[in-house]
Design a protein around this motif. Sequence first.
Motif, mmCIF file in Angstrom:
data_model
loop_
_atom_site.group_PDB
_atom_site.id
_atom_site.type_symbol
_atom_site.label_atom_id
_atom_site.label_comp_id
_atom_site.label_asym_id
_atom_site.label_seq_id
_atom_site.Cartn_x
_atom_site.Cartn_y
_atom_site.Cartn_z
ATOM 1 N N LEU A 250 13.290 41.409 0.699
ATOM 2 C CA LEU A 250 13.874 42.442 1.561
ATOM 3 C C LEU A 250 15.340 42.144 1.871
ATOM 4 O O LEU A 250 16.194 43.021 1.773
ATOM 5 C CB LEU A 250 13.078 42.558 2.856
ATOM 6 N N SER A 251 15.639 40.889 2.236
ATOM 7 C CA SER A 251 17.034 40.632 2.614
ATOM 8 C C SER A 251 17.940 40.680 1.393
ATOM 9 O O SER A 251 19.110 41.043 1.519
ATOM 10 C CB SER A 251 17.176 39.315 3.371
ATOM 11 N N ALA B 107 7.798 38.404 9.016
ATOM 12 C CA ALA B 107 8.688 38.750 7.910
ATOM 13 C C ALA B 107 9.779 39.694 8.389
ATOM 14 O O ALA B 107 10.952 39.542 8.037
ATOM 15 C CB ALA B 107 7.894 39.381 6.771
ATOM 16 N N ALA B 108 9.405 40.652 9.240
ATOM 17 C CA ALA B 108 10.394 41.608 9.750
ATOM 18 C C ALA B 108 11.443 40.882 10.589
ATOM 19 O O ALA B 108 12.648 41.112 10.439
ATOM 20 C CB ALA B 108 9.699 42.683 10.570
ATOM 21 N N VAL B 109 10.991 39.986 11.462
ATOM 22 C CA VAL B 109 11.944 39.251 12.298
ATOM 23 C C VAL B 109 12.854 38.379 11.429
ATOM 24 O O VAL B 109 14.063 38.280 11.674
ATOM 25 C CB VAL B 109 11.204 38.395 13.345
ATOM 26 N N VAL C 50 13.846 38.967 8.387
ATOM 27 C CA VAL C 50 14.856 39.812 7.745
ATOM 28 C C VAL C 50 15.960 40.147 8.746
ATOM 29 O O VAL C 50 17.153 40.078 8.436
ATOM 30 C CB VAL C 50 14.220 41.097 7.185
ATOM 31 N N VAL C 51 15.564 40.481 9.982
ATOM 32 C CA VAL C 51 16.556 40.805 11.005
ATOM 33 C C VAL C 51 17.459 39.595 11.268
ATOM 34 O O VAL C 51 18.679 39.715 11.360
ATOM 35 C CB VAL C 51 15.864 41.263 12.306
ATOM 36 N N LEU D 203 8.376 38.026 1.131
ATOM 37 C CA LEU D 203 8.784 39.295 1.741
ATOM 38 C C LEU D 203 10.219 39.220 2.255
ATOM 39 O O LEU D 203 11.043 40.091 1.977
ATOM 40 C CB LEU D 203 7.845 39.650 2.896
ATOM 41 N N LYS D 204 10.501 38.150 2.986
ATOM 42 C CA LYS D 204 11.824 38.007 3.602
ATOM 43 C C LYS D 204 12.910 37.898 2.534
ATOM 44 O O LYS D 204 13.969 38.517 2.643
ATOM 45 C CB LYS D 204 11.804 36.779 4.513
ATOM 46 N N ALA E 37 3.357 40.263 8.962
ATOM 47 C CA ALA E 37 4.270 41.410 8.904
ATOM 48 C C ALA E 37 5.368 41.283 9.955
ATOM 49 O O ALA E 37 6.557 41.483 9.658
ATOM 50 C CB ALA E 37 3.491 42.703 9.111
ATOM 51 N N ILE E 38 4.979 40.916 11.173
ATOM 52 C CA ILE E 38 5.974 40.798 12.240
ATOM 53 C C ILE E 38 6.968 39.683 11.916
ATOM 54 O O ILE E 38 8.186 39.859 12.025
ATOM 55 C CB ILE E 38 5.293 40.504 13.591
#
Lengths: 130, 184
Positions: free
Chosen positions: B75-76, B22-24, B26-27, B71-72, B19-20
């Motif tokens: 989301l992006s 994938a979030a990074v 996307v950022v 995920l990435k 999760a972390i």
Amino acid sequence: MKRGDIVLIGLVVVIAAAFLVPRWFGDSPSENNHNTQRIAKITVDGKLFRTVELTGEEQEIEINTEHGYNLLKVHDYGIEMIDADCPDKVCLTFGFIERNGGTIVCLPHKLLVEIEGAPSEGDDIDAIVK
Amino acid sequence: MPSLNEQANLSLKRTVIVAIFAAVAVVLSLIEASIPVNMGVPGAKLGLANIMVLTCLYFLRGRDALMVVILKTLLSSFMLGTFSSLLFSISGALLSFLAMWGLLSFGRENFSMISVSIVGGISHNVGQLGAAAVYLKTTKIMSYLPVLLIAGVLTGIAVGLAVRYLIPSLSKLSLFEGFLTKPV
């Protein structure tokens, strides 16, 4: 770096160079000097939209299709994409193209512009913009 | 033989890391989209998000990294693009994942993370260009591949170097303790 890395990098660069180098030497000398007529083929969604003769005069070509709007500009025996309403604007970064085989692509609009030598018969041009 | 409790703990950690990461990722994609890095090659990107995918491939299993990739990409694409750009990025991302995973599983002794990252970058380009060729119904844009190969090598080296510095730093965190079985 391990030895495999260097081999891999070398291999990729050699492959890319094998394609790029002949292209650089292949088409430049005669064509630019003798001003062979060249045309830009504009294709939308795999179908020919229009063919434009590349002349020294400036002219703008507007393309409005169901996929979106693009504005092309012909000048100095080449062509350039100057405006588009696509989300990524990647097509604008292709810049000015003038050589045979040069392409501009706008993926979201399914648009493809490519430069070719004018056909020898000269009679299968769809439209010439004056 | 690890106890049941330890296994549950490990799988929870895995989920958190995925999760972390994938979030990074996307950022990083968002940051990359907002800085116009024009490398003279239309459509070429730095591929910063690949840093997270590579690091995940290194620490966790292939399927966890695949989760990060999916995920990435989803989301992006939702944040930045349109449906058609999702089509291109997902085909590039999946091919890139397969190539990196393959090289990492079979060529770990001979290739470092830099190679894996280069292969990932190049196969991402190949996948996208392939999808574009099908979409535009022309093979002409393949003439564009050599330039993208060179761009892929350069960005691949940059991303690979970043991963080489990131892995030792992350290895010091307690979150990654259970995953340090492989030699660096």
